[in-house]
Design a protein around this motif. Sequence first.
Motif, short mmCIF file in Angstrom:
data_model
loop_
_atom_site.label_atom_id
_atom_site.label_comp_id
_atom_site.label_asym_id
_atom_site.label_seq_id
_atom_site.Cartn_x
_atom_site.Cartn_y
_atom_site.Cartn_z
N ASN A 4 0.85 -1.19 0.00
CA ASN A 4 0.00 0.00 0.00
C ASN A 4 0.88 1.24 0.00
OD1 ASN A 4 -3.09 -0.65 0.74
ND2 ASN A 4 -1.75 -2.21 1.59
N VAL A 5 1.02 1.87 -1.15
CA VAL A 5 1.88 3.04 -1.28
C VAL A 5 1.20 4.25 -0.67
CG1 VAL A 5 2.99 4.60 -2.92
CG2 VAL A 5 3.05 2.13 -3.31
N MET A 6 1.91 4.93 0.23
CA MET A 6 1.38 6.13 0.88
C MET A 6 1.91 7.40 0.26
SD MET A 6 1.60 4.97 4.82
CE MET A 6 1.99 3.27 5.02
N VAL A 88 0.32 11.21 -3.25
CA VAL A 88 -0.06 10.77 -1.92
C VAL A 88 -1.17 9.74 -2.07
CG1 VAL A 88 -1.05 11.46 0.29
CG2 VAL A 88 0.56 12.97 -0.87
N GLY A 89 -0.96 8.55 -1.54
CA GLY A 89 -1.98 7.50 -1.56
C GLY A 89 -1.91 6.55 -2.73
N ALA A 90 -0.94 6.71 -3.61
CA ALA A 90 -0.84 5.83 -4.77
C ALA A 90 0.46 6.08 -5.51
CB ALA A 90 -2.01 6.06 -5.73
N ARG A 91 0.73 5.22 -6.47
CA ARG A 91 1.79 5.48 -7.43
C ARG A 91 1.14 5.94 -8.72
NH1 ARG A 91 5.59 0.41 -7.74
NH2 ARG A 91 6.43 1.61 -9.46
N ILE A 94 0.22 2.61 -11.24
CA ILE A 94 0.16 1.24 -10.76
C ILE A 94 -0.97 1.12 -9.74
CG2 ILE A 94 1.43 -0.63 -9.65
CD1 ILE A 94 3.97 0.61 -10.80
N ILE A 95 -2.13 0.79 -10.21
CA ILE A 95 -3.34 0.75 -9.39
C ILE A 95 -3.23 -0.26 -8.26
CG2 ILE A 95 -5.85 0.38 -9.42
CD1 ILE A 95 -4.82 2.89 -10.97
N ASN A 100 -4.78 1.39 0.70
CA ASN A 100 -6.10 0.92 1.08
C ASN A 100 -6.26 1.14 2.58
OD1 ASN A 100 -8.54 -0.32 1.36
ND2 ASN A 100 -7.76 -2.40 1.14
N GLY A 101 -6.66 2.33 2.95
CA GLY A 101 -6.80 2.67 4.36
C GLY A 101 -6.95 4.17 4.52
N TYR A 102 -6.76 4.64 5.73
CA TYR A 102 -6.90 6.05 6.04
C TYR A 102 -5.57 6.64 6.43
CZ TYR A 102 -11.80 4.76 6.35
OH TYR A 102 -13.05 4.28 6.07
#
Length: 132
Positions: A4-6, A88-91, A94-95, A100-102
């Motif tokens: 999970n990429v932050m 922030v929250g993804a790359r 690359i889905i 997946n979180g807060y």
Amino acid sequence: GANNVMLSSDGTPRVGQFVRASAANTLQSIGFTSGGSAVTATGPSIGIDNQFLGIAECTGTILKAYVDGTSGTGKSLTNRTDAAPLYVGARNSIISDAHNGYMQEVIHYASDQSSNRTGIETDVNTYFSIYT
């Protein structure tokens, strides 16, 4: 159960740092060499469905990941930067690596704040009562 990429930066070649919660439930700080090779510093384990304070740090020569004030093993890395956008929250595309979180708060410093890390961590922890 998945990466999970932050926080990420995907240049070509990839040289920006990114932070993720790994499929093995650890916080990872990942940096890249000028050729795009990955260097991964793994921090302590993180609890599933638990709030934690995670810090990824690159001092210019050492890469580390911290969870609730405790660091994992540092890795040598010559600090490399790029001009790619910061996500922030993804790359970028690359889905499967999307977070997946807060996230309560994301703070990114463009300069080395390693000498202030414990103070920053204390301030954030005091305000949000993460691991007190």
